[in-house]
Design a protein around this motif. Structure first.
Motif, PDB file in Angstrom:
ATOM      1  N   GLU A  77       0.827  -1.211   0.000  1.00 51.37           N
ATOM      2  CA  GLU A  77       0.000   0.000   0.000  1.00 51.37           C
ATOM      3  C   GLU A  77       0.859   1.258   0.000  1.00 51.37           C
ATOM      4  O   GLU A  77       0.603   2.209  -0.750  1.00 51.37           O
ATOM      5  N   ARG A  78       1.884   1.273   0.859  1.00 50.91           N
ATOM      6  CA  ARG A  78       2.760   2.449   0.936  1.00 50.91           C
ATOM      7  C   ARG A  78       3.481   2.695  -0.385  1.00 50.91           C
ATOM      8  O   ARG A  78       3.654   3.840  -0.814  1.00 50.91           O
ATOM      9  N   ALA A  79       3.892   1.607  -1.035  1.00 52.86           N
ATOM     10  CA  ALA A  79       4.556   1.743  -2.337  1.00 52.86           C
ATOM     11  C   ALA A  79       3.589   2.323  -3.366  1.00 52.86           C
ATOM     12  O   ALA A  79       3.966   3.180  -4.177  1.00 52.86           O
ATOM     13  N   MET A  80       2.333   1.857  -3.333  1.00 52.25           N
ATOM     14  CA  MET A  80       1.316   2.373  -4.251  1.00 52.25           C
ATOM     15  C   MET A  80       1.105   3.871  -4.024  1.00 52.25           C
ATOM     16  O   MET A  80       1.002   4.659  -4.979  1.00 52.25           O
ATOM     17  N   GLU A  81       1.030   4.264  -2.752  1.00 55.40           N
ATOM     18  CA  GLU A  81       0.807   5.675  -2.423  1.00 55.40           C
ATOM     19  C   GLU A  81       1.956   6.550  -2.926  1.00 55.40           C
ATOM     20  O   GLU A  81       1.737   7.646  -3.455  1.00 55.40           O
ATOM     21  N   MET A  82       3.183   6.055  -2.758  1.00 49.16           N
ATOM     22  CA  MET A  82       4.360   6.811  -3.219  1.00 49.16           C
ATOM     23  C   MET A  82       4.338   6.996  -4.729  1.00 49.16           C
ATOM     24  O   MET A  82       4.638   8.069  -5.249  1.00 49.16           O
ATOM     25  N   ASP A 134       1.809   9.594  -5.739  1.00 52.67           N
ATOM     26  CA  ASP A 134       2.329  10.939  -5.517  1.00 52.67           C
ATOM     27  C   ASP A 134       3.304  11.361  -6.617  1.00 52.67           C
ATOM     28  O   ASP A 134       3.388  12.533  -6.986  1.00 52.67           O
ATOM     29  N   LYS A 135       4.040  10.380  -7.138  1.00 53.62           N
ATOM     30  CA  LYS A 135       4.990  10.661  -8.219  1.00 53.62           C
ATOM     31  C   LYS A 135       4.297  10.799  -9.567  1.00 53.62           C
ATOM     32  O   LYS A 135       4.886  11.270 -10.540  1.00 53.62           O
ATOM     33  N   GLY A 136       3.043  10.326  -9.649  1.00 52.32           N
ATOM     34  CA  GLY A 136       2.318  10.364 -10.911  1.00 52.32           C
ATOM     35  C   GLY A 136       2.591   9.160 -11.791  1.00 52.32           C
ATOM     36  O   GLY A 136       2.217   9.133 -12.971  1.00 52.32           O
ATOM     37  N   THR A 137       3.234   8.131 -11.219  1.00 52.04           N
ATOM     38  CA  THR A 137       3.525   6.912 -11.988  1.00 52.04           C
ATOM     39  C   THR A 137       2.252   6.135 -12.281  1.00 52.04           C
ATOM     40  O   THR A 137       2.091   5.571 -13.366  1.00 52.04           O
ATOM     41  N   ARG A 140      -2.233   6.137 -11.450  1.00 54.76           N
ATOM     42  CA  ARG A 140      -3.326   7.074 -11.178  1.00 54.76           C
ATOM     43  C   ARG A 140      -3.664   7.102  -9.687  1.00 54.76           C
ATOM     44  O   ARG A 140      -3.374   6.165  -8.947  1.00 54.76           O
ATOM     45  N   LYS A 141      -4.297   8.174  -9.266  1.00 53.96           N
ATOM     46  CA  LYS A 141      -4.754   8.301  -7.884  1.00 53.96           C
ATOM     47  C   LYS A 141      -5.901   7.308  -7.645  1.00 53.96           C
ATOM     48  O   LYS A 141      -6.733   7.075  -8.521  1.00 53.96           O
ATOM     49  N   GLY A 142      -5.920   6.740  -6.461  1.00 55.52           N
ATOM     50  CA  GLY A 142      -6.972   5.785  -6.137  1.00 55.52           C
ATOM     51  C   GLY A 142      -6.810   5.295  -4.710  1.00 55.52           C
ATOM     52  O   GLY A 142      -6.015   5.842  -3.938  1.00 55.52           O
ATOM     53  N   ASN A 143      -7.546   4.268  -4.374  1.00 55.69           N
ATOM     54  CA  ASN A 143      -7.499   3.690  -3.038  1.00 55.69           C
ATOM     55  C   ASN A 143      -6.329   2.710  -2.977  1.00 55.69           C
ATOM     56  O   ASN A 143      -6.367   1.641  -3.589  1.00 55.69           O
ATOM     57  N   SER A 144      -5.297   3.066  -2.226  1.00 52.05           N
ATOM     58  CA  SER A 144      -4.085   2.231  -2.191  1.00 52.05           C
ATOM     59  C   SER A 144      -4.346   0.851  -1.595  1.00 52.05           C
ATOM     60  O   SER A 144      -3.712  -0.131  -1.980  1.00 52.05           O
ATOM     61  N   THR A 145      -5.276   0.771  -0.657  1.00 51.48           N
ATOM     62  CA  THR A 145      -5.622  -0.534  -0.062  1.00 51.48           C
ATOM     63  C   THR A 145      -6.250  -1.435  -1.111  1.00 51.48           C
ATOM     64  O   THR A 145      -5.900  -2.618  -1.224  1.00 51.48           O
ATOM     65  N   PHE A 146      -7.156  -0.860  -1.887  1.00 48.64           N
ATOM     66  CA  PHE A 146      -7.789  -1.621  -2.969  1.00 48.64           C
ATOM     67  C   PHE A 146      -6.752  -2.053  -3.991  1.00 48.64           C
ATOM     68  O   PHE A 146      -6.742  -3.210  -4.442  1.00 48.64           O
ATOM     69  N   PHE A 147      -5.854  -1.164  -4.357  1.00 50.43           N
ATOM     70  CA  PHE A 147      -4.812  -1.484  -5.337  1.00 50.43           C
ATOM     71  C   PHE A 147      -3.937  -2.641  -4.819  1.00 50.43           C
ATOM     72  O   PHE A 147      -3.629  -3.575  -5.556  1.00 50.43           O
ATOM     73  N   ALA A 148      -3.527  -2.546  -3.556  1.00 50.14           N
ATOM     74  CA  ALA A 148      -2.633  -3.558  -2.992  1.00 50.14           C
ATOM     75  C   ALA A 148      -3.300  -4.930  -2.937  1.00 50.14           C
ATOM     76  O   ALA A 148      -2.704  -5.946  -3.309  1.00 50.14           O
ATOM     77  N   HIS A 149      -4.541  -4.963  -2.484  1.00 51.07           N
ATOM     78  CA  HIS A 149      -5.250  -6.249  -2.379  1.00 51.07           C
ATOM     79  C   HIS A 149      -5.563  -6.822  -3.761  1.00 51.07           C
ATOM     80  O   HIS A 149      -5.522  -8.040  -3.959  1.00 51.07           O
ATOM     81  N   THR A 150      -5.867  -5.947  -4.715  1.00 48.23           N
ATOM     82  CA  THR A 150      -6.112  -6.400  -6.082  1.00 48.23           C
ATOM     83  C   THR A 150      -4.841  -7.011  -6.668  1.00 48.23           C
ATOM     84  O   THR A 150      -4.872  -8.076  -7.294  1.00 48.23           O
ATOM     85  N   PHE A 151      -3.728  -6.328  -6.437  1.00 52.23           N
ATOM     86  CA  PHE A 151      -2.444  -6.822  -6.940  1.00 52.23           C
ATOM     87  C   PHE A 151      -2.112  -8.189  -6.346  1.00 52.23           C
ATOM     88  O   PHE A 151      -1.716  -9.115  -7.067  1.00 52.23           O
ATOM     89  N   MET A 152      -2.275  -8.355  -5.043  1.00 49.14           N
ATOM     90  CA  MET A 152      -1.976  -9.628  -4.385  1.00 49.14           C
ATOM     91  C   MET A 152      -2.932 -10.731  -4.849  1.00 49.14           C
ATOM     92  O   MET A 152      -2.539 -11.887  -5.011  1.00 49.14           O
ATOM     93  N   LEU A 179      -2.851  -2.060 -16.616  1.00 50.46           N
ATOM     94  CA  LEU A 179      -3.915  -1.473 -17.442  1.00 50.46           C
ATOM     95  C   LEU A 179      -4.945  -0.761 -16.579  1.00 50.46           C
ATOM     96  O   LEU A 179      -5.599   0.185 -17.027  1.00 50.46           O
ATOM     97  N   SER A 180      -5.107  -1.221 -15.338  1.00 51.66           N
ATOM     98  CA  SER A 180      -6.138  -0.626 -14.467  1.00 51.66           C
ATOM     99  C   SER A 180      -5.615   0.541 -13.626  1.00 51.66           C
ATOM    100  O   SER A 180      -6.411   1.301 -13.076  1.00 51.66           O
ATOM    101  N   VAL A 181      -4.283   0.684 -13.540  1.00 50.51           N
ATOM    102  CA  VAL A 181      -3.755   1.754 -12.684  1.00 50.51           C
ATOM    103  C   VAL A 181      -2.937   2.808 -13.430  1.00 50.51           C
ATOM    104  O   VAL A 181      -2.539   3.815 -12.845  1.00 50.51           O
ATOM    105  N   GLN A 182      -2.706   2.581 -14.696  1.00 55.44           N
ATOM    106  CA  GLN A 182      -1.873   3.547 -15.434  1.00 55.44           C
ATOM    107  C   GLN A 182      -2.566   4.894 -15.545  1.00 55.44           C
ATOM    108  O   GLN A 182      -3.792   4.991 -15.522  1.00 55.44           O
ATOM    109  N   VAL A 183      -1.747   5.925 -15.628  1.00 57.96           N
ATOM    110  CA  VAL A 183      -2.265   7.293 -15.669  1.00 57.96           C
ATOM    111  C   VAL A 183      -2.940   7.566 -17.002  1.00 57.96           C
ATOM    112  O   VAL A 183      -2.401   7.187 -18.042  1.00 57.96           O
TER     113      VAL A 183
END
Length: 205
Positions: free
Chosen positions: A143-148, A151-154, A156-168, A201-205
């Protein structure tokens, strides 16, 4: 000078040897991975460690406590591995691919879903709480990596918890085998590329 008597039940300790408690935990973890919770007794662990059953009970009073410690130790190692990979300076997408490939390679024989299922059935509420806290710490690393990266714009903005659990969750697809035992992906490298590409594909800016 008279030597102090050992605490009753305390195993003898060789200062130059690996701590007995560590040996017990590592051995028990291997047995749990291979045989499952129900098929491993404290006596089995003692025999595999070449120590008395009293020694096992000295460190782990119940099988539930031993299983809890095994799960927590396993997830702590996974968390450390995740952290080491994500802290590298290479592009985020490449780090994610490396993470998936290494994680799948290292845990191919570990059925975490079954581990957690057996934990839910056999552990106390307090033990389960400890396991879930360790699991959450593992997810929080991602989650922390997703949030970082947000912030860098790598990504898209979103729910980092959702991103992390989706990735796992996507990563667990790398273990999939059909009814005949054939793997979905021939190698961990192929799995890593496909899984991360799908996630990207789901998180790219």
């Amino acid at each position: 000078m008279k030597q102090s008597p050992r605490v009753l039940g305390r195993p003898r300790h060789d200062e130059n040897a690996k701590p007995t408690k560590d040996i017990v935990l590592e051995t028990a973890t291997r047995l749990f991975i291979k045989e499952g919770y129900k098929n491993v007794s404290m006596d089995d662990v003692a025999k595999a460690c070449n120590v008395t059953k009293a020694t096992i009970y000295y460190y782990y009073p119940t099988k539930g406590e031993l299983y809890t410690s095994a799960l927590i130790a396993m997830m702590d190692r996974i968390k450390l591995s995740i952290l080491q990979i994500l802290e590298q300076s290479k592009p985020f997408k490449e780090r994610l691919e490396q993470l998936v490939e290494i994680h799948l390679s290292a845990t191919i024989d570990i059925d975490m879903k079954n581990f957690m299922k057996e934990a839910a059935i056999n552990l106390s509420e307090d033990q389960l709480s400890q396991v879930h806290a360790s699991e959450n710490r593992m997810y929080q690393t991602i989650e922390r990596a997703m949030e970082m990266e947000m912030d860098k714009g790598t990504i898209r903005k979103g729910n980092s918890t959702f991103f992390a659990h989706t990735f796992m969750a996507l990563m667990s697809v790398g273990y999939f085998k059909d009814g005949d035992g054939n793997r979905l992906f021939q190698t961990e490298a192929i799995a890593a590329k496909e899984i991360v590409e799908f996630f990207w594909l789901s998180v790219q800016v």
